[in-house]
Design an enzyme around this catalytic site. Structure first.
Site, PDB file in Angstrom:
ATOM      1  N   PHE A   7    -115.144  73.465  47.287  1.00 10.10           N
ATOM      2  CA  PHE A   7    -115.863  74.515  46.467  1.00 10.10           C
ATOM      3  C   PHE A   7    -117.337  74.036  47.072  1.00 10.10           C
ATOM      4  O   PHE A   7    -118.146  73.578  46.706  1.00 10.10           O
ATOM      5  CB  PHE A   7    -115.092  73.659  45.084  1.00 10.10           C
ATOM      6  CG  PHE A   7    -114.133  73.900  44.734  1.00 10.10           C
ATOM      7  CD1 PHE A   7    -113.762  74.983  44.144  1.00 10.10           C
ATOM      8  CD2 PHE A   7    -113.804  73.225  44.809  1.00 10.10           C
ATOM      9  CE1 PHE A   7    -112.207  74.972  43.674  1.00 10.10           C
ATOM     10  CE2 PHE A   7    -111.592  72.724  44.634  1.00 10.10           C
ATOM     11  CZ  PHE A   7    -111.956  73.587  43.974  1.00 10.10           C
ATOM     12  N   ASP A   8    -117.747  75.734  46.346  1.00 13.99           N
ATOM     13  CA  ASP A   8    -118.987  75.776  46.103  1.00 13.99           C
ATOM     14  C   ASP A   8    -119.218  74.798  44.556  1.00 13.99           C
ATOM     15  O   ASP A   8    -118.346  75.353  43.817  1.00 13.99           O
ATOM     16  CB  ASP A   8    -119.671  77.030  46.485  1.00 13.99           C
ATOM     17  CG  ASP A   8    -121.467  77.923  45.277  1.00 13.99           C
ATOM     18  OD1 ASP A   8    -122.049  77.048  45.964  1.00 13.99           O
ATOM     19  OD2 ASP A   8    -121.287  78.720  45.294  1.00 13.99           O
ATOM     20  N   LEU A   9    -120.724  74.940  44.098  1.00 13.82           N
ATOM     21  CA  LEU A   9    -120.625  74.129  43.059  1.00 13.82           C
ATOM     22  C   LEU A   9    -121.196  75.338  42.175  1.00 13.82           C
ATOM     23  O   LEU A   9    -120.232  75.841  41.140  1.00 13.82           O
ATOM     24  CB  LEU A   9    -121.726  73.233  42.839  1.00 13.82           C
ATOM     25  CG  LEU A   9    -122.100  72.552  41.382  1.00 13.82           C
ATOM     26  CD1 LEU A   9    -120.308  71.530  41.128  1.00 13.82           C
ATOM     27  CD2 LEU A   9    -122.994  71.448  42.077  1.00 13.82           C
ATOM     28  N   ASP A  10    -122.198  75.909  42.246  1.00 17.87           N
ATOM     29  CA  ASP A  10    -123.567  77.197  41.468  1.00 17.87           C
ATOM     30  C   ASP A  10    -122.322  78.378  41.093  1.00 17.87           C
ATOM     31  O   ASP A  10    -122.016  78.652  42.196  1.00 17.87           O
ATOM     32  CB  ASP A  10    -124.473  76.858  41.385  1.00 17.87           C
ATOM     33  CG  ASP A  10    -125.461  75.789  41.284  1.00 17.87           C
ATOM     34  OD1 ASP A  10    -125.130  74.866  40.404  1.00 17.87           O
ATOM     35  OD2 ASP A  10    -126.641  75.579  41.724  1.00 17.87           O
ATOM     36  N   VAL A 161    -114.100  78.013  48.495  1.00 14.79           N
ATOM     37  CA  VAL A 161    -113.713  78.933  47.226  1.00 14.79           C
ATOM     38  C   VAL A 161    -115.251  79.104  46.487  1.00 14.79           C
ATOM     39  O   VAL A 161    -116.295  77.917  47.189  1.00 14.79           O
ATOM     40  CB  VAL A 161    -113.033  78.395  45.957  1.00 14.79           C
ATOM     41  CG1 VAL A 161    -113.111  79.061  44.695  1.00 14.79           C
ATOM     42  CG2 VAL A 161    -111.569  77.379  46.468  1.00 14.79           C
TER      43      VAL A 161
END
Length: 221
Positions: A7-10, A161
């Site tokens: 996953f990307d975060l922001d 993602v």
């Protein structure tokens, strides 16, 4: 069969959008000849901070701007950051199903971990690859490859993602499917330009993509 989700975060699993925008507005107030606006900031979200500082200021030396941004960002963090709807529940189901999960982000570790802990998501991830951990940030695949190695996972059976073209292109460059999130501030037409493998309207759709939903139905049936 999907065994790993990165996953990307922001803007993907935690909503830091307003924090990021306010941090940029604060940093560049009175600094640039023309005001830096929300409309300037949003298309550039997802790039490493130093790159953005150089882009907006037109300067090569931006240490003072980075310090100003990060000071404000940390001070306002807990006030402006929340998780997106359904994220904790979905991560919990993926975890129970044995899906390996990691973070690949273009932000620094201190604020990455702050956001994950604030939203109660930290314990779901066995690896967190930040911009400080790579030589080449997204869209280079280095971060994805490092996360996969940290999880003991192969590229085959992994997905990435994210909410920006940096995430989509990094996935393509790493040879794994890209899942784009429709709640990206940049909008679906923007995401479609970069040919993600999937565009999801709800984080819970990951349960179907990974096969976790089908496993649950088989177990309950």
């Amino acid at each position: 069969m999907i065994h790993t989700v990165l996953f990307d975060l922001d803007g993907t699993i935690i909503d830091t959008n307003e924090l990021i925008i306010q941090s940029f507005l604060h940093t560049f107030e009175g600094i640039t000849e023309q005001p830096v606006t929300r409309e300037h900031i949003i298309p550039n979200m997802g790039r490493p901070l130093i790159e953005q500082m150089k882009f907006f200021s037109g300067r090569d030396s931006v240490g003072d701007l980075v310090h100003k941004y990060r000071t404000f960002n940390i001070e306002k963090h807990d006030e402006l950051v929340t998780e997106f709807t359904g994220v904790r529940e979905t991560l919990g189901k993926l975890h129970v199903a044995g899906i390996k999960m990691g973070i690949v982000t273009s932000k620094v570790r201190i604020t990455s971990e702050m956001g994950l802990r604030l939203c109660g998501l930290y314990d779901y991830f066995d690896t967190i690859v930040t911009v400080e951990d790579v030589k080449w940030p997204k869209p280079d695949p280095e971060g994805i490859r490092k996360a996969l190695k940290g999880l003991g996972s192969d590229a085959e059976g992994a997905v990435m993602v994210g909410d920006s073209h940096y995430d989509i292109e990094a996935a393509h460059n790493a040879g794994i499917p890209a899942v784009a999130v429709a709640w990206s501030l940049k909008g679906i037409p923007y995401l479609q330009q970069y040919s993600p493998t999937y565009i999801i309207q709800d984080i819970k759709e990951l349960l179907k993509i990974t096969g976790v939903e089908e496993k649950s139905l088989e177990t309950n049936g």
